[in-house]
Design a protein around this motif. Structure first.
Motif, PDB file in Angstrom:
ATOM      1  N   LEU A  74      -5.154 -28.378 -23.101  1.00  0.00           N
ATOM      2  CA  LEU A  74      -5.576 -29.691 -23.642  1.00  0.00           C
ATOM      3  C   LEU A  74      -4.636 -30.892 -23.164  1.00  0.00           C
ATOM      4  N   SER A  75      -5.198 -31.968 -22.828  1.00  0.00           N
ATOM      5  CA  SER A  75      -4.332 -33.121 -22.700  1.00  0.00           C
ATOM      6  C   SER A  75      -4.753 -34.239 -23.304  1.00  0.00           C
ATOM      7  N   ILE A  76      -3.760 -34.720 -24.495  1.00  0.00           N
ATOM      8  CA  ILE A  76      -4.198 -35.503 -25.425  1.00  0.00           C
ATOM      9  C   ILE A  76      -3.060 -36.359 -25.443  1.00  0.00           C
ATOM     10  N   TRP A  77      -3.569 -37.737 -25.679  1.00  0.00           N
ATOM     11  CA  TRP A  77      -2.677 -39.243 -25.631  1.00  0.00           C
ATOM     12  C   TRP A  77      -2.954 -39.861 -26.846  1.00  0.00           C
ATOM     13  N   SER A  78      -1.749 -39.971 -27.541  1.00  0.00           N
ATOM     14  CA  SER A  78      -1.929 -40.926 -28.742  1.00  0.00           C
ATOM     15  C   SER A  78      -1.202 -42.282 -28.183  1.00  0.00           C
ATOM     16  N   ALA A  79      -2.067 -43.194 -27.802  1.00  0.00           N
ATOM     17  CA  ALA A  79      -1.435 -44.651 -27.360  1.00  0.00           C
ATOM     18  C   ALA A  79      -1.393 -45.419 -28.621  1.00  0.00           C
ATOM     19  N   GLY A  80      -0.135 -46.022 -28.742  1.00  0.00           N
ATOM     20  CA  GLY A  80       0.014 -46.887 -29.810  1.00  0.00           C
ATOM     21  C   GLY A  80       0.358 -46.154 -30.972  1.00  0.00           C
ATOM     22  N   CYS A  81       1.097 -45.069 -31.012  1.00  0.00           N
ATOM     23  CA  CYS A  81       1.364 -44.085 -32.072  1.00  0.00           C
ATOM     24  C   CYS A  81       1.956 -44.585 -33.201  1.00  0.00           C
ATOM     25  N   ALA A  82       2.583 -45.755 -33.175  1.00  0.00           N
ATOM     26  CA  ALA A  82       3.440 -46.324 -34.355  1.00  0.00           C
ATOM     27  C   ALA A  82       4.307 -45.305 -34.584  1.00  0.00           C
ATOM     28  N   SER A  83       4.519 -45.027 -35.957  1.00  0.00           N
ATOM     29  CA  SER A  83       5.689 -44.175 -36.550  1.00  0.00           C
ATOM     30  C   SER A  83       5.273 -42.792 -36.619  1.00  0.00           C
ATOM     31  N   GLY A  84       4.344 -42.370 -35.819  1.00  0.00           N
ATOM     32  CA  GLY A  84       4.035 -40.779 -35.443  1.00  0.00           C
ATOM     33  C   GLY A  84       2.835 -40.127 -36.405  1.00  0.00           C
ATOM     34  N   GLU A  85       2.664 -40.627 -37.270  1.00  0.00           N
ATOM     35  CA  GLU A  85       1.397 -39.928 -38.283  1.00  0.00           C
ATOM     36  C   GLU A  85       0.376 -39.493 -37.562  1.00  0.00           C
ATOM     37  N   GLU A  86      -0.398 -40.306 -36.631  1.00  0.00           N
ATOM     38  CA  GLU A  86      -1.268 -39.994 -35.857  1.00  0.00           C
ATOM     39  C   GLU A  86      -1.095 -38.753 -34.754  1.00  0.00           C
ATOM     40  N   PRO A  87      -0.054 -38.859 -33.962  1.00  0.00           N
ATOM     41  CA  PRO A  87       0.111 -37.658 -33.103  1.00  0.00           C
ATOM     42  C   PRO A  87       0.511 -36.357 -33.942  1.00  0.00           C
ATOM     43  N   TYR A  88       1.274 -36.392 -35.052  1.00  0.00           N
ATOM     44  CA  TYR A  88       1.580 -35.263 -35.849  1.00  0.00           C
ATOM     45  C   TYR A  88       0.286 -34.828 -36.638  1.00  0.00           C
ATOM     46  N   THR A  89      -0.512 -35.710 -36.879  1.00  0.00           N
ATOM     47  CA  THR A  89      -2.007 -35.184 -37.524  1.00  0.00           C
ATOM     48  C   THR A  89      -2.508 -34.183 -36.458  1.00  0.00           C
ATOM     49  N   ILE A  90      -3.089 -35.113 -35.384  1.00  0.00           N
ATOM     50  CA  ILE A  90      -3.508 -34.279 -34.133  1.00  0.00           C
ATOM     51  C   ILE A  90      -3.087 -32.902 -33.932  1.00  0.00           C
ATOM     52  N   SER A  91      -1.532 -32.907 -33.896  1.00  0.00           N
ATOM     53  CA  SER A  91      -0.980 -31.713 -33.532  1.00  0.00           C
ATOM     54  C   SER A  91      -1.284 -30.439 -34.734  1.00  0.00           C
ATOM     55  N   MET A  92      -1.265 -30.800 -36.154  1.00  0.00           N
ATOM     56  CA  MET A  92      -1.704 -30.073 -37.231  1.00  0.00           C
ATOM     57  C   MET A  92      -3.314 -29.744 -37.082  1.00  0.00           C
ATOM     58  N   ILE A  93      -4.003 -30.542 -36.795  1.00  0.00           N
ATOM     59  CA  ILE A  93      -5.377 -30.267 -36.526  1.00  0.00           C
ATOM     60  C   ILE A  93      -5.614 -29.365 -35.468  1.00  0.00           C
ATOM     61  N   LEU A  94      -4.866 -29.305 -34.323  1.00  0.00           N
ATOM     62  CA  LEU A  94      -4.848 -28.319 -33.221  1.00  0.00           C
ATOM     63  C   LEU A  94      -4.512 -27.061 -33.835  1.00  0.00           C
ATOM     64  N   LYS A  95      -3.176 -27.117 -34.569  1.00  0.00           N
ATOM     65  CA  LYS A  95      -2.867 -25.696 -35.021  1.00  0.00           C
ATOM     66  C   LYS A  95      -3.752 -24.850 -36.052  1.00  0.00           C
ATOM     67  N   GLU A  96      -4.479 -25.865 -36.948  1.00  0.00           N
ATOM     68  CA  GLU A  96      -5.511 -25.369 -37.864  1.00  0.00           C
ATOM     69  C   GLU A  96      -6.791 -25.024 -37.189  1.00  0.00           C
ATOM     70  N   TYR A  97      -7.109 -25.425 -35.988  1.00  0.00           N
ATOM     71  CA  TYR A  97      -8.613 -25.246 -35.463  1.00  0.00           C
ATOM     72  C   TYR A  97      -8.100 -23.945 -34.496  1.00  0.00           C
ATOM     73  N   LEU A  98      -7.147 -23.789 -33.986  1.00  0.00           N
ATOM     74  CA  LEU A  98      -6.719 -22.804 -32.885  1.00  0.00           C
ATOM     75  C   LEU A  98      -6.267 -21.360 -33.521  1.00  0.00           C
ATOM     76  N   GLY A  99      -5.693 -21.772 -34.964  1.00  0.00           N
ATOM     77  CA  GLY A  99      -5.347 -20.429 -35.748  1.00  0.00           C
ATOM     78  C   GLY A  99      -4.280 -19.710 -34.889  1.00  0.00           C
ATOM     79  N   SER A 100      -4.478 -18.305 -35.001  1.00  0.00           N
ATOM     80  CA  SER A 100      -3.492 -17.345 -34.377  1.00  0.00           C
ATOM     81  C   SER A 100      -3.612 -17.536 -32.851  1.00  0.00           C
ATOM     82  N   LYS A 101      -4.448 -18.370 -32.267  1.00  0.00           N
ATOM     83  CA  LYS A 101      -4.789 -18.366 -30.726  1.00  0.00           C
ATOM     84  C   LYS A 101      -3.794 -19.822 -30.232  1.00  0.00           C
ATOM     85  N   ALA A 102      -3.175 -20.394 -31.123  1.00  0.00           N
ATOM     86  CA  ALA A 102      -2.617 -21.743 -30.902  1.00  0.00           C
ATOM     87  C   ALA A 102      -1.645 -21.286 -29.743  1.00  0.00           C
TER      88      ALA A 102
END
Length: 188
Positions: A74-102
């Protein structure tokens, strides 16, 4: 009004008699520190985790199922990420979604912003309770650690290492090595 409010005191404190004199100085000298000061004054970095939750729901319910059927990385870009909440949220969602396959996927998120102050805060990854208020139940204990002061938390190393922060001006030509599957460019 925004420009007047954010730059007036700076212009006066630097000894410029007018906005025109200040702009002439910026154009003539092009000192990186002067340009950075101006950019930091003009950029708005208001954000929090899970801001505009419907975007993340669409990402989880529609985009991720499609991508995971058709891609290996997966190639994901958070453009205009400010203080990081958005890309960290995306990363948490990916970990949750993929679970043990992350661990079988490259899920690193590129996060860019023009503001050096915002990027420093993002890399530092320390947030208060207000910023975490919309997280799903259990995510605070799963993806955050105490930052040493009451009410402050830092992103877990697992999530923090999954985000790559870089300075980027969205007005510059976009010449990244990879094509992106998903670009988050919200509130820019």
């Amino acid at each position: 009004q925004l420009i007047l409010g954010r730059l007036s005191n700076t212009i006066l404190s630097m000894g410029f008699p007018s906005f025109q004199a200040y702009v002439d100085h910026l154009i003539r000298n092009q000192k990186p520190e002067d340009l950075e000061l101006m950019l930091n004054k003009l950029t708005t970095n208001y954000t929090y985790f899970m801001r505009e939750e419907s975007h993340f729901e669409f990402f989880t319910d529609v985009i991720l199922p499609y991508l995971l059927r058709t891609k290996k990385d997966l190639s994901i870009w958070s453009a205009g990420c400010a203080s990081g909440e958005e890309p960290y949220t995306i990363s948490m969602i990916l970990k949750e979604y993929l679970g043990s396959k992350a661990s079988m996927w490259d899920t690193r998120v590129l996060a860019t912003d023009i503001s050096q102050n915002a990027l420093k805060a993002a890399a530092n990854a320390v947030y208060d309770e207000t910023s975490l208020r919309n997280l799903p139940a259990g995510w605070k204990s799963k993806y955050f650690r105490s930052a040493g002061s009451p009410g402050l938390y830092t992103v877990s190393p697992e999530i923090k290492s999954n985000v790559i922060f870089r300075t980027f001006n969205l007005m510059d030509p976009i010449r990244f090595r990879l094509k992106f599957d998903v670009i988050f460019c919200r509130n820019v």
